[in-house]
Design an enzyme around this catalytic site. Sequence first.
Site, PDB file in Angstrom:
ATOM      1  N   GLU A 110       0.812  -1.234   0.000  1.00  0.00           N
ATOM      2  CA  GLU A 110       0.000   0.000   0.000  1.00  0.00           C
ATOM      3  C   GLU A 110       0.836   1.270   0.000  1.00  0.00           C
ATOM      4  O   GLU A 110       0.770   2.055   0.941  1.00  0.00           O
ATOM      5  CB  GLU A 110      -0.899   0.013   1.244  1.00  0.00           C
ATOM      6  CG  GLU A 110      -1.709  -1.231   1.473  1.00  0.00           C
ATOM      7  CD  GLU A 110      -2.318  -1.294   2.884  1.00  0.00           C
ATOM      8  OE1 GLU A 110      -1.866  -0.559   3.783  1.00  0.00           O
ATOM      9  OE2 GLU A 110      -3.255  -2.081   3.069  1.00  0.00           O
ATOM     10  N   PRO A 111       1.643   1.482  -1.022  1.00  0.00           N
ATOM     11  CA  PRO A 111       2.471   2.699  -1.011  1.00  0.00           C
ATOM     12  C   PRO A 111       1.642   3.950  -1.281  1.00  0.00           C
ATOM     13  O   PRO A 111       0.713   3.925  -2.089  1.00  0.00           O
ATOM     14  CB  PRO A 111       3.451   2.459  -2.164  1.00  0.00           C
ATOM     15  CG  PRO A 111       2.737   1.536  -3.094  1.00  0.00           C
ATOM     16  CD  PRO A 111       1.793   0.706  -2.259  1.00  0.00           C
ATOM     17  N   GLY A 112       1.949   5.009  -0.585  1.00  0.00           N
ATOM     18  CA  GLY A 112       1.318   6.301  -0.834  1.00  0.00           C
ATOM     19  C   GLY A 112       2.413   7.282  -1.216  1.00  0.00           C
ATOM     20  O   GLY A 112       2.641   7.594  -2.385  1.00  0.00           O
ATOM     21  N   ARG A 113       3.155   7.699  -0.193  1.00  0.00           N
ATOM     22  CA  ARG A 113       4.224   8.679  -0.383  1.00  0.00           C
ATOM     23  C   ARG A 113       5.200   8.288  -1.497  1.00  0.00           C
ATOM     24  O   ARG A 113       5.628   9.124  -2.294  1.00  0.00           O
ATOM     25  CB  ARG A 113       5.000   8.835   0.936  1.00  0.00           C
ATOM     26  CG  ARG A 113       5.986   9.981   0.961  1.00  0.00           C
ATOM     27  CD  ARG A 113       6.872   9.916   2.219  1.00  0.00           C
ATOM     28  NE  ARG A 113       6.121   9.720   3.437  1.00  0.00           N
ATOM     29  CZ  ARG A 113       5.665  10.713   4.220  1.00  0.00           C
ATOM     30  NH1 ARG A 113       5.937  11.957   3.924  1.00  0.00           N
ATOM     31  NH2 ARG A 113       4.980  10.432   5.308  1.00  0.00           N
TER      32      ARG A 113
ATOM     33  N   ARG B  90       3.266  20.120   6.284  1.00  0.00           N
ATOM     34  CA  ARG B  90       4.306  19.212   6.767  1.00  0.00           C
ATOM     35  C   ARG B  90       5.441  19.921   7.528  1.00  0.00           C
ATOM     36  O   ARG B  90       5.874  19.430   8.577  1.00  0.00           O
ATOM     37  CB  ARG B  90       4.871  18.352   5.634  1.00  0.00           C
ATOM     38  CG  ARG B  90       3.786  17.445   4.993  1.00  0.00           C
ATOM     39  CD  ARG B  90       4.379  16.433   4.024  1.00  0.00           C
ATOM     40  NE  ARG B  90       5.197  15.459   4.718  1.00  0.00           N
ATOM     41  CZ  ARG B  90       6.500  15.476   4.794  1.00  0.00           C
ATOM     42  NH1 ARG B  90       7.201  16.397   4.169  1.00  0.00           N
ATOM     43  NH2 ARG B  90       7.142  14.581   5.479  1.00  0.00           N
TER      44      ARG B  90
ATOM     45  N   CYS C 116      -1.253  33.860  10.459  1.00  0.00           N
ATOM     46  CA  CYS C 116      -0.929  34.442  11.757  1.00  0.00           C
ATOM     47  C   CYS C 116      -0.482  33.387  12.758  1.00  0.00           C
ATOM     48  O   CYS C 116      -1.167  33.138  13.758  1.00  0.00           O
ATOM     49  CB  CYS C 116      -2.132  35.199  12.293  1.00  0.00           C
ATOM     50  SG  CYS C 116      -2.932  36.167  11.025  1.00  0.00           S
TER      51      CYS C 116
HETATM   52  C1  LIG Z   1      -1.036   5.908   5.478  1.00  0.00           C
HETATM   53  C2  LIG Z   1      -1.130   4.470   5.163  1.00  0.00           C
HETATM   54  C3  LIG Z   1      -0.438   3.931   4.076  1.00  0.00           C
HETATM   55  C4  LIG Z   1       0.461   4.745   3.195  1.00  0.00           C
HETATM   56  O1  LIG Z   1       1.569   5.222   3.867  1.00  0.00           O
HETATM   57  P1  LIG Z   1       2.786   5.885   3.046  1.00  0.00           P
HETATM   58  O2  LIG Z   1       3.785   6.183   4.070  1.00  0.00           O
HETATM   59  O3  LIG Z   1       2.252   7.097   2.379  1.00  0.00           O
HETATM   60  O4  LIG Z   1       3.250   4.868   2.056  1.00  0.00           O
HETATM   61  C5  LIG Z   1      -0.612   2.593   3.813  1.00  0.00           C
HETATM   62  N1  LIG Z   1      -1.401   1.816   4.573  1.00  0.00           N
HETATM   63  C6  LIG Z   1      -2.076   2.302   5.633  1.00  0.00           C
HETATM   64  C7  LIG Z   1      -2.930   1.397   6.434  1.00  0.00           C
HETATM   65  C8  LIG Z   1      -1.956   3.632   5.971  1.00  0.00           C
HETATM   66  O5  LIG Z   1      -2.615   4.110   7.040  1.00  0.00           O
END
Ligand SMILES: *Cc1c(COP(=O)(O)O)cnc(C)c1O
Length: 417
Positions: free
Chosen positions: A276-279, A315, A344
């Site tokens: 589950e990659p996001g970043r 961030r 502010c």
């Molecule tokens: C946030 C999250 C991700 C993604 O995390 P990254 O650091 O962006 O890769 C994957 N799985 C779960 C369950 C998350 O909460």
Amino acid sequence: MKNIESQNIPKLDGNFDKDLLQKAAKEFGTPLYVYDLDRIQEKYEQIKAAFGGRKTMICYALKANSNLSVIKKLASLESGADCVSLGEIQRAILAGIPKYKIIYSGVGKQEFEIKEALKYGILFINVESKEEMLLVEACAKELGISARISVRVNPDIDPQTHPYISTGLKENKFGVSIEEAKALYLLAHNSKYLEPVGIHFHIGSQLTKLKPIAESAQKIAQLTHSLLALKMDIKFFDVGGGIGITYSDEVTIKPYDYAQVILEELRGLDLTIICEPGRFIVGNSGIFLTKVLYQKEHQNKRFVIVDGAMNDLIRPSLYNAYHQIVPFVESQDVSPTDVVGPICESGDYLGKNISLPILQNGDLLAVLSAGAYGFSMASNYNTRPRCAEVAIEAKKMRLIRKRESIEDLIALEKDYL
Ligand SMILES: *Cc1c(COP(=O)(O)O)cnc(C)c1O
């Protein structure tokens, strides 16, 4: 002013061409998020390829960047989705991700969300507590179906990342212990309305070391063996997301090495790997464009005040995160500068002690690696409309989200005056 070595000056690359960005700023205004969809594709393909021929499903974590056009791009590459709210599930479906590739995670799912998810027939729900599992069971019973679930197991491993983004320690709120997980799987296995099909862990974000991932995968693989021995039909081994990216000079995990350590722990287990990659997919694929409004110096400190702020990109304020900031003017003659926004709050900054050349008001600055947890964390603090988002693909640029208007911001209040 001091001269710093030119290799230390970050650069814009790929589709982030200065002329094109100038044009984007002119056409759509600033502040502005710009995403390189070709790089998103490249990153998706890197992680997909790393797992080679193994049965794998990449479920992009929407919360990193949930713009519909970004999700649609990933859907076109056959990505699945990891969602943490009903809203994200609806975004995924709208953008074309098949329901059977959607996973639903999160510690606080509500009854109406669980029911909706079950009606959609998504791949599975990641449950994070016994209470939640019992609620999923009750919802499934009411709907007369059997709910596919996986349990989020907290392996109690220190991911060695920022404490705000670590999730796999026993003191974190996420998941259940290995002991409790066993009990939950037995409960699910014996329920008519629950079908435990997966096992899940996610130890944190911006991970730059492999060891915590390998150790977690090992612990969870052991647990999986014991569940399989009890004749449970576990099909999915979900390793979560968290692969870190380079913001300045971090040496981070290579997709191939990442896949190798997981495959190593999975030897002898014939399961589909879910990642589950996001970043990793969107982080370096986005920049935040902002314009210099004013400049001043006091107590020997140089400030550049820009039109982008913590409500657009939180961030730095939230995690003290570092983002490279690239000027559009080229000069080796730089001095340390705080790049601050108009909000502010003293915590409203995009960068501290950033090396910047002499600038003119109106000059553009590009805040790099802003594609993940940028717009998706944006707010309307100070009644600032959230900015527009633009995509570049094959050198062509298009608007993918309009800038909000003040009218949008007050729409839900003005009838109560
Ligand atoms: C946030 C999250 C991700 C993604 O995390 P990254 O650091 O962006 O890769 C994957 N799985 C779960 C369950 C998350 O909460």
